[in-house]
Design a protein around this motif. Structure first.
Motif, PDB file in Angstrom:
ATOM      1  N   PHE A 116     -13.648  10.162 -11.654  1.00 55.78           N
ATOM      2  CA  PHE A 116     -12.001   9.672 -11.932  1.00 55.78           C
ATOM      3  C   PHE A 116     -11.205  10.733 -12.700  1.00 55.78           C
ATOM      4  O   PHE A 116      -9.868  10.892 -12.819  1.00 55.78           O
ATOM      5  N   THR A 117     -11.785  11.236 -13.765  1.00 53.04           N
ATOM      6  CA  THR A 117     -11.368  12.302 -14.755  1.00 53.04           C
ATOM      7  C   THR A 117     -10.893  13.446 -13.952  1.00 53.04           C
ATOM      8  O   THR A 117      -9.673  13.979 -13.944  1.00 53.04           O
ATOM      9  N   ARG A 118     -11.634  14.285 -13.165  1.00 47.59           N
ATOM     10  CA  ARG A 118     -11.384  15.152 -12.333  1.00 47.59           C
ATOM     11  C   ARG A 118     -10.403  14.824 -11.389  1.00 47.59           C
ATOM     12  O   ARG A 118      -9.352  15.861 -11.110  1.00 47.59           O
ATOM     13  N   ALA A 119     -10.412  13.698 -10.787  1.00 43.36           N
ATOM     14  CA  ALA A 119      -9.295  13.259  -9.785  1.00 43.36           C
ATOM     15  C   ALA A 119      -7.919  13.306 -10.362  1.00 43.36           C
ATOM     16  O   ALA A 119      -7.016  13.415  -9.912  1.00 43.36           O
ATOM     17  N   ALA A 120      -8.014  12.710 -11.449  1.00 41.15           N
ATOM     18  CA  ALA A 120      -6.534  12.504 -12.226  1.00 41.15           C
ATOM     19  C   ALA A 120      -6.100  13.938 -12.647  1.00 41.15           C
ATOM     20  O   ALA A 120      -4.857  14.290 -12.554  1.00 41.15           O
ATOM     21  N   GLU A 121      -7.043  14.829 -13.000  1.00 42.56           N
ATOM     22  CA  GLU A 121      -6.590  16.361 -13.071  1.00 42.56           C
ATOM     23  C   GLU A 121      -6.005  16.882 -11.900  1.00 42.56           C
ATOM     24  O   GLU A 121      -4.909  17.504 -12.098  1.00 42.56           O
ATOM     25  N   ARG A 122      -6.740  16.640 -10.850  1.00 46.97           N
ATOM     26  CA  ARG A 122      -6.053  17.053  -9.876  1.00 46.97           C
ATOM     27  C   ARG A 122      -4.914  16.866  -9.464  1.00 46.97           C
ATOM     28  O   ARG A 122      -3.967  17.608  -8.788  1.00 46.97           O
ATOM     29  N   CYS A 123      -4.733  15.225  -9.466  1.00 42.43           N
ATOM     30  CA  CYS A 123      -3.432  14.791  -9.098  1.00 42.43           C
ATOM     31  C   CYS A 123      -2.459  14.780 -10.137  1.00 42.43           C
ATOM     32  O   CYS A 123      -1.147  14.231  -9.917  1.00 42.43           O
ATOM     33  N   GLN A 124      -2.616  15.337 -11.446  1.00 44.64           N
ATOM     34  CA  GLN A 124      -1.994  15.510 -12.470  1.00 44.64           C
ATOM     35  C   GLN A 124      -1.283  14.330 -13.016  1.00 44.64           C
ATOM     36  O   GLN A 124       0.073  14.309 -13.424  1.00 44.64           O
ATOM     37  N   VAL A 125      -2.005  13.270 -13.124  1.00 43.60           N
ATOM     38  CA  VAL A 125      -1.730  12.267 -13.758  1.00 43.60           C
ATOM     39  C   VAL A 125      -2.665  11.793 -14.691  1.00 43.60           C
ATOM     40  O   VAL A 125      -3.863  12.239 -15.027  1.00 43.60           O
ATOM     41  N   VAL A 126      -2.417  10.970 -15.868  1.00 45.62           N
ATOM     42  CA  VAL A 126      -3.542  10.356 -16.708  1.00 45.62           C
ATOM     43  C   VAL A 126      -4.313   9.552 -16.087  1.00 45.62           C
ATOM     44  O   VAL A 126      -4.192   8.898 -14.859  1.00 45.62           O
ATOM     45  N   GLN A 127      -5.826   9.476 -16.539  1.00 43.03           N
ATOM     46  CA  GLN A 127      -6.527   8.808 -15.806  1.00 43.03           C
ATOM     47  C   GLN A 127      -6.478   7.370 -15.835  1.00 43.03           C
ATOM     48  O   GLN A 127      -6.597   6.530 -14.636  1.00 43.03           O
ATOM     49  N   SER A 128      -5.783   6.666 -16.858  1.00 41.68           N
ATOM     50  CA  SER A 128      -5.492   5.297 -16.634  1.00 41.68           C
ATOM     51  C   SER A 128      -4.567   4.706 -15.710  1.00 41.68           C
ATOM     52  O   SER A 128      -4.852   3.849 -15.051  1.00 41.68           O
TER      53      SER A 128
ATOM     54  N   MET B 261       0.714  -1.272   0.258  1.00 41.10           N
ATOM     55  CA  MET B 261       0.006  -0.026   0.224  1.00 41.10           C
ATOM     56  C   MET B 261       0.835   1.289   0.092  1.00 41.10           C
ATOM     57  O   MET B 261       1.637   1.476   0.930  1.00 41.10           O
ATOM     58  N   GLU B 262       0.639   2.087  -0.848  1.00 38.83           N
ATOM     59  CA  GLU B 262       1.770   3.373  -0.910  1.00 38.83           C
ATOM     60  C   GLU B 262       0.681   4.602  -0.852  1.00 38.83           C
ATOM     61  O   GLU B 262      -0.525   4.855  -1.009  1.00 38.83           O
ATOM     62  N   LEU B 263       1.642   5.545  -0.211  1.00 41.58           N
ATOM     63  CA  LEU B 263       0.954   6.968   0.101  1.00 41.58           C
ATOM     64  C   LEU B 263       0.349   7.329  -1.244  1.00 41.58           C
ATOM     65  O   LEU B 263      -1.035   7.926  -1.110  1.00 41.58           O
ATOM     66  N   GLN B 264       0.926   7.191  -2.465  1.00 42.84           N
ATOM     67  CA  GLN B 264       0.046   7.906  -3.617  1.00 42.84           C
ATOM     68  C   GLN B 264      -1.250   7.074  -3.976  1.00 42.84           C
ATOM     69  O   GLN B 264      -1.925   7.908  -4.328  1.00 42.84           O
ATOM     70  N   GLN B 265      -1.336   5.964  -3.678  1.00 48.25           N
ATOM     71  CA  GLN B 265      -2.650   5.292  -3.781  1.00 48.25           C
ATOM     72  C   GLN B 265      -3.682   5.883  -3.081  1.00 48.25           C
ATOM     73  O   GLN B 265      -4.854   6.185  -3.425  1.00 48.25           O
ATOM     74  N   MET B 266      -3.449   6.191  -1.748  1.00 47.86           N
ATOM     75  CA  MET B 266      -4.157   6.843  -0.863  1.00 47.86           C
ATOM     76  C   MET B 266      -4.515   8.301  -1.245  1.00 47.86           C
ATOM     77  O   MET B 266      -5.793   8.687  -1.291  1.00 47.86           O
ATOM     78  N   ARG B 267      -3.783   9.116  -2.018  1.00 47.39           N
ATOM     79  CA  ARG B 267      -3.942  10.417  -2.536  1.00 47.39           C
ATOM     80  C   ARG B 267      -5.070  10.172  -3.591  1.00 47.39           C
ATOM     81  O   ARG B 267      -5.864  10.946  -3.823  1.00 47.39           O
ATOM     82  N   TYR B 268      -4.699   9.145  -4.490  1.00 47.65           N
ATOM     83  CA  TYR B 268      -5.645   8.921  -5.539  1.00 47.65           C
ATOM     84  C   TYR B 268      -7.085   8.451  -5.128  1.00 47.65           C
ATOM     85  O   TYR B 268      -8.126   9.117  -5.615  1.00 47.65           O
ATOM     86  N   VAL B 269      -7.149   7.844  -4.001  1.00 47.63           N
ATOM     87  CA  VAL B 269      -8.653   7.592  -3.523  1.00 47.63           C
ATOM     88  C   VAL B 269      -9.080   8.789  -3.025  1.00 47.63           C
ATOM     89  O   VAL B 269     -10.365   8.988  -3.192  1.00 47.63           O
ATOM     90  N   LEU B 270      -8.490   9.264  -2.346  1.00 53.26           N
ATOM     91  CA  LEU B 270      -8.915  10.564  -1.468  1.00 53.26           C
ATOM     92  C   LEU B 270      -9.498  11.450  -2.615  1.00 53.26           C
ATOM     93  O   LEU B 270     -10.568  12.197  -2.590  1.00 53.26           O
ATOM     94  N   ALA B 271      -8.648  11.512  -3.806  1.00 50.67           N
ATOM     95  CA  ALA B 271      -8.917  12.641  -4.872  1.00 50.67           C
ATOM     96  C   ALA B 271     -10.464  12.232  -5.443  1.00 50.67           C
ATOM     97  O   ALA B 271     -11.270  13.066  -5.678  1.00 50.67           O
ATOM     98  N   VAL B 272     -10.610  10.897  -5.703  1.00 53.67           N
ATOM     99  CA  VAL B 272     -11.702  10.215  -6.426  1.00 53.67           C
ATOM    100  C   VAL B 272     -12.916  10.597  -5.457  1.00 53.67           C
ATOM    101  O   VAL B 272     -13.881  11.015  -5.836  1.00 53.67           O
ATOM    102  N   ALA B 273     -12.732  10.217  -3.987  1.00 61.02           N
ATOM    103  CA  ALA B 273     -13.855  10.355  -2.989  1.00 61.02           C
ATOM    104  C   ALA B 273     -14.462  11.831  -3.142  1.00 61.02           C
ATOM    105  O   ALA B 273     -15.351  12.317  -2.886  1.00 61.02           O
ATOM    106  N   GLU B 274     -13.429  12.897  -3.172  1.00 59.82           N
ATOM    107  CA  GLU B 274     -13.560  14.101  -2.970  1.00 59.82           C
ATOM    108  C   GLU B 274     -14.135  14.888  -4.259  1.00 59.82           C
ATOM    109  O   GLU B 274     -15.198  15.900  -4.185  1.00 59.82           O
TER     110      GLU B 274
END
Length: 305
Positions: free
Chosen positions: A18-30, A1-14
């Protein structure tokens, strides 16, 4: 389990997307979707329900989220502590405040702190005292400025009283009470009120005063925003009771002093855990700045002062 994975989960929850979460985290959605799916396989449970229209947390996701937030906060706190030990202040400073805070010139204090410590990410959340105190207890906020009746003390947090002040009445310029002085609560009980929502600390201080006077009143408008309250008052839809030190912020209203005014105490509260380096530095700056409450509020000195 990695901190980055937790950040992704938090971004999707907020963002619930998934698309907006990826934009917030500055990564591609895939990449974001792949990491969350990988985490779900490791946990053996799905964290999100995905449909073509919505994304929402599963019960497992709801259970995972608070612990993930705590882990991310702990990691950020660790980085901030190391930086502070090296003489650099960084990390986050999450502040909560009631909309009518007067004991501190908060915008100026935030500006000064930002200039001195530009690496600290400052956030401000305005809300009711009870909600803010709970968020401090949970660690969502580092510190908060509350306004409470004299009979109420913040629970589950550390804190200190900053100032005590009386409430006054604000009315429209053409209101029959506009030029009155020394009005009592019995006279006010005949008026329609604009006030904060029932059950909030800001409302309780007024409700208790009317109850102690043995009279009731009609609260027709329950508002959380002080500027909207003042606008309704200016339009003659009701009158309001506000801290005397706050009313100079309002325009085009008349102030009526009371013969038996309710009072409130403003508090600064923080977690029972050791404050973060940024929170500790901000509170030290408040003390060093010698902030004085404006006219209408009286400073409350801690024991021994």
């Amino acid at each position: 389990m990695e901190l980055q994975q937790m950040r992704y989960v938090l971004a999707v929850a907020e963002t619930a997307n998934f698309t907006r979460a990826a934009e917030r985290c500055q990564v591609v959605q895939s990449a974001l979707s792949h990491q969350i799916a990988r985490l779900e396989r490791e946990l053996g449970a799905r964290l999100f329900e995905r449909t073509s229209r919505r994304v929402r947390l599963t019960p497992a996701g709801e259970a995972f989220l608070p612990a993930a937030r705590q882990a991310l906060d702990a990691a950020e706190r660790a980085r901030a502590e190391v930086a502070a030990a090296s003489g650099e202040l960084r990390g986050r400073l999450a502040i909560g405040a009631i909309p009518t805070v007067t004991a501190v010139d908060l915008p100026s204090a935030l500006k000064g702190f930002h200039v001195r410590h530009p690496q600290v990410r400052i956030t401000l959340r305005v809300g009711a005292s009870d909600e803010l105190a709970e968020q401090v207890r949970q660690g969502t906020l580092d510190i908060a400025f509350l306004g409470l009746p004299p009979s109420v003390r913040p629970k589950g947090v550390q804190g200190r009283a900053l100032a005590r002040g009386e409430l006054v009445v604000v009315v429209a310029p053409g209101h029959p009470l506009a030029d009155a002085t020394g009005v009592d609560l019995h006279r006010l009980s005949q008026e329609v009120f604009v006030d904060f929502p029932a059950g909030t600390a800001a409302r309780i201080q007024s409700d208790e005063a009317f109850a102690a006077a043995g009279v009731g009143r009609e609260v027709a408008f329950e508002i959380t925003n002080a500027d909207l309250m003042a606008r309704l008052v200016r339009l003659g839809l009701g009158i309001a009771m506000m801290p005397a030190a706050f009313v100079p912020e309002l325009r085009d209203v008349r102030v009526v002093e009371l013969s038996d005014p309710p009072t409130r105490v403003e508090h600064l509260v923080w977690s029972r855990l050791r404050p973060s380096p940024a929170a500790a530095a901000f509170m030290e700056a408040l003390d060093a700045g010698g902030d004085r409450p404006p006219e209408g509020a009286r400073a409350v000195r801690p024991p021994g002062h």
